[in-house]
Design a protein around this motif. Structure first.
Motif, PDB file in Angstrom:
ATOM      1  N   UNK A  51       6.834   4.038  -9.583  1.00  0.00           N
ATOM      2  CA  UNK A  51       6.204   2.865 -10.188  1.00  0.00           C
ATOM      3  C   UNK A  51       5.879   1.807  -9.153  1.00  0.00           C
ATOM      4  N   UNK A  52       6.663   0.741  -9.072  1.00  0.00           N
ATOM      5  CA  UNK A  52       6.365  -0.368  -8.167  1.00  0.00           C
ATOM      6  C   UNK A  52       6.153   0.161  -6.752  1.00  0.00           C
ATOM      7  N   UNK A  53       5.008  -0.170  -6.180  1.00  0.00           N
ATOM      8  CA  UNK A  53       4.647   0.382  -4.876  1.00  0.00           C
ATOM      9  C   UNK A  53       4.341  -0.736  -3.889  1.00  0.00           C
ATOM     10  N   UNK A  54       4.904  -0.605  -2.704  1.00  0.00           N
ATOM     11  CA  UNK A  54       4.650  -1.547  -1.622  1.00  0.00           C
ATOM     12  C   UNK A  54       4.327  -0.757  -0.364  1.00  0.00           C
ATOM     13  N   UNK A  55       3.372  -1.237   0.382  1.00  0.00           N
ATOM     14  CA  UNK A  55       2.983  -0.625   1.651  1.00  0.00           C
ATOM     15  C   UNK A  55       3.428  -1.554   2.767  1.00  0.00           C
ATOM     16  N   UNK A  60       2.543  -6.657   7.753  1.00  0.00           N
ATOM     17  CA  UNK A  60       3.340  -7.166   6.638  1.00  0.00           C
ATOM     18  C   UNK A  60       3.473  -6.156   5.510  1.00  0.00           C
ATOM     19  N   UNK A  61       3.747  -6.690   4.335  1.00  0.00           N
ATOM     20  CA  UNK A  61       3.990  -5.879   3.147  1.00  0.00           C
ATOM     21  C   UNK A  61       2.978  -6.267   2.080  1.00  0.00           C
ATOM     22  N   UNK A  62       2.437  -5.258   1.397  1.00  0.00           N
ATOM     23  CA  UNK A  62       1.488  -5.535   0.329  1.00  0.00           C
ATOM     24  C   UNK A  62       1.733  -4.600  -0.845  1.00  0.00           C
ATOM     25  N   UNK A  63       1.482  -5.079  -2.054  1.00  0.00           N
ATOM     26  CA  UNK A  63       1.510  -4.225  -3.226  1.00  0.00           C
ATOM     27  C   UNK A  63       0.269  -3.348  -3.190  1.00  0.00           C
ATOM     28  N   UNK A  64       0.361  -2.157  -3.785  1.00  0.00           N
ATOM     29  CA  UNK A  64      -0.819  -1.310  -3.879  1.00  0.00           C
ATOM     30  C   UNK A  64      -0.722  -0.434  -5.119  1.00  0.00           C
ATOM     31  N   UNK A  65      -1.845   0.105  -5.515  1.00  0.00           N
ATOM     32  CA  UNK A  65      -1.887   1.059  -6.624  1.00  0.00           C
ATOM     33  C   UNK A  65      -2.621   2.305  -6.151  1.00  0.00           C
TER      34      UNK A  65
END
Length: 110
Positions: A51-55, A60-65
């Motif tokens: 589910x919750x995804x971070x790259x 840095x860090x970013x949410x992604x789908x």
């Protein structure tokens, strides 16, 4: 025996998912359980939804789908045998466009 990571990709959007009846959902879960039972000797890790995804990158860090919705790990004698394990998986028939990527996971070099 080698290890193989199966990545389940979903093609349905939220509207498609909402159209599934309770009976269709129950039938799908039953078919998945039957598949798992038929392949229990090969399954190393039955996996789980993702589910919750971070790259994480150097910036840095970013949410992604993406389309990745679950994973499973199996052991098989060859990549082709691992692919065969997933060729009749019920995920493939739930929504048009669903797919399963099967990746070989060789042991790390010593």
């Amino acid at each position: 025996m080698g290890r193989f990571l199966a990545l389940f990709n979903g093609a349905a959007d939220e509207a498609d998912k909402a159209e599934l009846t309770e009976q269709q959902q129950a039938e799908f879960l039953s078919a998945w359980a039957s598949w798992a039972q038929a392949n229990e000797k090969a399954i190393v890790d039955p996996g789980a939804p993702v589910n919750a995804k971070k790259r994480v990158t150097a910036r840095g860090v970013e949410d992604f789908t993406d389309a990745l919705i679950a994973y499973t790990i199996v052991e098989a004698g060859s990549h082709d045998e691992a692919v065969e394990i997933f060729s009749g998986h019920p995920h493939l028939g739930l929504f048009a466009g669903n797919s399963i990527a099967v990746l070989e996971c060789p042991p790390p070099p010593s």
